[in-house]
Every structure is written in C-alpha cells, then in structure tokens.
Write a protein that holds these residues in place. Structure first.
Motif, PDB file in Angstrom:
ATOM      1  N   GLN A 169       0.836  -1.213   0.000  1.00 34.92           N
ATOM      2  CA  GLN A 169       0.000   0.000   0.000  1.00 34.92           C
ATOM      3  C   GLN A 169       0.868   1.260   0.000  1.00 34.92           C
ATOM      4  N   ARG A 172       1.855   1.763  -3.519  1.00 32.03           N
ATOM      5  CA  ARG A 172       0.695   2.274  -4.276  1.00 32.03           C
ATOM      6  C   ARG A 172       0.519   3.768  -4.020  1.00 32.03           C
ATOM      7  N   GLU A 173       0.653   4.186  -2.767  1.00 27.64           N
ATOM      8  CA  GLU A 173       0.538   5.616  -2.435  1.00 27.64           C
ATOM      9  C   GLU A 173       1.577   6.442  -3.187  1.00 27.64           C
ATOM     10  N   ARG A 177       2.836   0.746  -9.920  1.00 28.58           N
ATOM     11  CA  ARG A 177       1.991  -0.421 -10.171  1.00 28.58           C
ATOM     12  C   ARG A 177       2.438  -1.460  -9.151  1.00 28.58           C
ATOM     13  N   VAL A 192      -6.196  -7.349  -3.834  1.00 27.01           N
ATOM     14  CA  VAL A 192      -6.603  -6.459  -4.925  1.00 27.01           C
ATOM     15  C   VAL A 192      -7.796  -5.591  -4.504  1.00 27.01           C
ATOM     16  N   GLU A 193      -8.839  -6.259  -3.982  1.00 31.52           N
ATOM     17  CA  GLU A 193     -10.097  -5.526  -3.754  1.00 31.52           C
ATOM     18  C   GLU A 193     -10.044  -4.629  -2.524  1.00 31.52           C
ATOM     19  N   GLU A 194      -9.376  -5.070  -1.467  1.00 29.84           N
ATOM     20  CA  GLU A 194      -9.343  -4.270  -0.230  1.00 29.84           C
ATOM     21  C   GLU A 194      -8.088  -3.392  -0.146  1.00 29.84           C
ATOM     22  N   GLY A 196      -6.049  -2.607  -2.649  1.00 28.05           N
ATOM     23  CA  GLY A 196      -5.839  -1.750  -3.817  1.00 28.05           C
ATOM     24  C   GLY A 196      -4.591  -2.053  -4.624  1.00 28.05           C
ATOM     25  N   TYR A 197      -4.037  -3.273  -4.472  1.00 29.85           N
ATOM     26  CA  TYR A 197      -2.966  -3.672  -5.382  1.00 29.85           C
ATOM     27  C   TYR A 197      -3.539  -3.768  -6.794  1.00 29.85           C
ATOM     28  N   ASP A 198      -2.684  -3.620  -7.799  1.00 29.82           N
ATOM     29  CA  ASP A 198      -3.162  -3.715  -9.183  1.00 29.82           C
ATOM     30  C   ASP A 198      -3.437  -5.152  -9.592  1.00 29.82           C
ATOM     31  N   ARG A 308      -6.746   5.173   4.281  1.00 31.87           N
ATOM     32  CA  ARG A 308      -6.049   4.999   2.981  1.00 31.87           C
ATOM     33  C   ARG A 308      -5.149   3.772   3.035  1.00 31.87           C
ATOM     34  N   LYS A 310      -5.133   0.235   4.666  1.00 31.18           N
ATOM     35  CA  LYS A 310      -5.991  -0.706   5.380  1.00 31.18           C
ATOM     36  C   LYS A 310      -5.098  -1.762   6.024  1.00 31.18           C
TER      37      LYS A 310
END
Ligand SMILES: NC(=O)c1ccc[n+]([C@@H]2O[C@H](COP(=O)([O-])OP(=O)(O)OC[C@H]3O[C@@H](n4cnc5c(N)ncnc54)[C@H](OP(=O)(O)O)[C@@H]3O)[C@@H](O)[C@H]2O)c1
Length: 348
Positions: A169, A172-173, A177, A192-194, A196-198, A308, A310
């Motif tokens: 995360q 990602r911030e 990618r 991915v869904e929680e 936010g990884y690509d 932001r 999780k």
C-alpha cells in the motif's frame, strides 16, 4: 494483584530443524512475578506472533523454562516506574505469558523499547502491527531502502500478511503499479479488492511464473522479498536494469535443516541476473531503523487514520491457542497479522 501466572515455554531445548509440532511447547504455571523498584507488572492483552520467533527458538534465544519471547500489548497492574500507573496501556515484551515485568533489568531486545500507548490514537493492537515494528519494517524496506518511483512496478510477496499488506500500500501511495504474491484465492482477492494492489498472483498456482510475468508487463523495478524459494525464482527473470530488491524475510526457508544459509543460497541463484542487470540487493533488519520511527509514524499514522492504508488482523482467542496459531501462521493459515488475545481489551 495476580498471584499466579501461566506461560508457554520450549518443552525441550533448541529445535534444530523443521517446524513446531504439538510437543514443541509446554504450558507452565508459576507465581506471578513481583516488580522491583524501577519495574512494572502488566497483564498481557495481545500477543504478537511473528515468523522471526521461530528463529529465536532455533537459535537458542528462547530458553526452556522461560516464557517464549513475543512483543505484546499489555495493561499495567502494578507500577514502580515513575510516570506509569495501573491501568495504563503499554507496548512491551511479556512474551507468550499472561503477565510480565518491564523496566530496569528486565531483558528484552535492545530495539524493542517499551512505551505507553494512548488508546485515543487508534487501536492498541496496532502497536504490534501497522503502527509498530511491522509498519516500520514495511516503511524502511519499501520507502527508505528500495526508493520506489512513481510509474515503476513493485512486487511484494506474502502480500496479505502483516508486513506485506503495508509495504504494497505504501508503494501504491507513491504511484507504483503494485503486484502481490499470496496463497489462497481469498487472500489474492483481498489484496486487490481491499488493499488496492493492481494484481495478485497465487504461489499455489502451477503457472505462477507465467501469471507473474503477465501481471508485470513492464518488468519489476522493486521487489519486497518476504518468502524466498519458488516465489523468488518466479520474480528473478523479471528484474529490470537498475531494479532494487529488499530482503525482508525468507519464510519459505525457516524450517530448513540447521546450518542452511538460505540467504546465501538465494544470492547464488540470483547472482547472474543481479550482475547483468545491475540489481541492488539490500538486507533489512528493522532494529537498524528505530531512529526513523517518528518519521514513519508521522507519515503512516495519518494514512491509517484516514483509511487509505488498510490493515487486517487475524486475532485468535486465549493463551491456550498460541502454539497452534503460531504453527498456522508459519504455514500460511493466517489471514492478516496474527495475534492472540489472552485477556479482555478494555478499550473495545
Ligand atoms: N527484516 C526484518 O526486520 C523483519 C521484520 C518483521 C518481519 N520480517 C519478515 O517479514 C516476513 C513477513 O512477516 P509477517 O510477520 O508479515 O508474517 P505474515 O506475512 O503475516 O505471515 C507469513 C505469511 O508467509 C506466507 N508464507 C509462508 N510460507 C510460505 C511459502 N513457503 N511460500 C510462500 N508464502 C509463504 C503465508 O502467506 P500466504 O498464505 O499468502 O502464502 C503466511 O501467511 C517474514 O519473512 C518475516 O520474517 C522481517
């Protein structure tokens, strides 16, 4: 004041190889320790279970008859330390134990410095996780050592675990990618869904190497290594010129026979690629980064508070469950940061 204490200890000497089993640990009862001047007695609430603890047992740091080491979140019951009162919450190292002492003369790893916690600033369990050593590990290994740049591709192994979920995360911030590697499908979905990884690839798939290659169409610039073994072999051909790899852990090797230097073996396998592509490989030890703790908290705590970043915990209940929860964590049956709650958390 408590009169009795219960704790888990090694049942017989130093485990030399393999993984823990039912006979490895023993639950013992002993009188509760009494604090001397400069010490406090605290009741353990959360015990952190971490892969490095198996290394402590195998290297003889944990001794039979003494509580197995662990970082803990506890509540003070009796204090002879100025500024610490009964009822205060603390980060400390009570180990796999219902009660423990902290303060002058109580042995602990130098970099695990006990501190008072303010429950108004977030969940107290986070002090052994995202807002403690695990968060600092992820921050140091990803942001300070690998120096990720926007537009690059980062791969994080054990991506749904305590360290992995934070490391990815953070990247990602920073605008990378981010591709995770995890085990079961529900973990990959969570990543991915929680988080936010690509993308996330399962190391249980027979096509892991091809799936990882497809998920990293521009190669790999940053690799945050938690695992080793077959996972490392899948990442190795994908390194771009000038890539950076942080070796945080090699959990796939923690059960190897005594004397096997898994890092040396991994470096030997990687050397031709590292040399030809100018890959920088750095070893991470979180204890080396304690001086950056305040900077880490200033950057990461607001992101956690805002949601932001999780952070998932896997909290088991009861002192009795510690050995089984520990074994499960080592073989990937945890889903999130593994903790055992051994007494009520009055902040909830
Ligand atoms: N360098 C430091 O100072 C430092 C500090 C803290 C932690 N660490 C290291 O960081 C790593 C992660 O620690 P953590 O506390 O966050 O633990 P964790 O990731 O919460 O738990 C371990 C995870 O490793 C994965 N795993 C286990 N065996 C595997 C195998 N053979 N192949 C692939 N994946 C495997 C499992 O996830 P899946 O189900 O997804 O496979 C398991 O859930 C460990 O290697 C630990 O030693 C290093």
């Amino acid at each position: 004041m408590p009169t009795n204490n219960r704790f888990w200890t090694l049942s017989s000497g130093r485990p030399l190889g393999g993984w823990p089993d039912e006979g490895t640990f023993e639950l013992v009862e002993a009188p509760a320790p009494e604090p001397a001047p400069g010490q406090a007695l605290s009741r353990t609430i959360y015990v952190s279970l971490d892969p490095y603890q198996w290394g402590y047992k195998r290297r003889g740091v944990d001794k039979p008859g003494q509580p197995c080491h662990a970082r803990t979140v506890s509540q003070v019951v009796e204090s002879r330390i100025d500024g610490l009162a009964p009822g205060d919450f603390v980060f400390n190292t009570n180990g796999w134990s219902e009660y423990g002492l902290m303060g002058e003369g109580v042995p602990r790893p130098a970099y695990m410095i006990p501190r008072k916690l303010d429950p108004r600033r977030g969940r107290i369990s986070h002090a052994v996780g995202v807002l403690g050593m695990l968060g600092l590990t992820a921050y140091a290994g990803m942001m300070l050592m690998a120096e990720p740049k926007s537009g690059e591709t980062a791969v994080v192994s054990a991506a749904s675990g305590g360290v992995g979920q934070i490391a990815g995360q953070l990247a990602r911030e920073r605008g990378l990618r981010v591709v995770g590697i995890a085990g079961k499908p529900e973990k990959c979905r969570f990543v991915v869904e929680e988080l936010g990884y690509d993308a996330c690839v399962s190391h249980l798939s027979p096509d892991m190497a091809a799936e990882l290659k497809a998920a990293c169409p521009r190669g790999v610039d940053v690799y945050f290594e938690n695992v080793g073994g077959a996972v490392f072999d899948a990442v190795l051909p994908l390194f771009n010129a000038g890539a950076r790899m942080t070796i945080c852990g090699l959990i796939a090797h923690y059960g190897d026979a005594a004397g096997v230097d898994s890092r040396a073996a991994l470096m030997k396998r990687g050397e031709p690629v590292f040399q030809s592509r100018g890959v920088t490989v750095k070893d991470l030890f979180v204890g080396d980064w304690i001086a950056r703790h305040d900077e880490f908290m200033a950057e990461v705590a607001p992101l956690v508070a805002l949601g932001r970043i999780k952070y998932r915990e896997d909290i088991r209940q009861g002192l009795e469950t510690i050995p089984s929860a520990f074994s499960e964590m080592l073989r990937g049956a945890n889903f999130g940061k593994m903790l055992v709650q051994v007494s009520p958390d009055p902040t909830l």
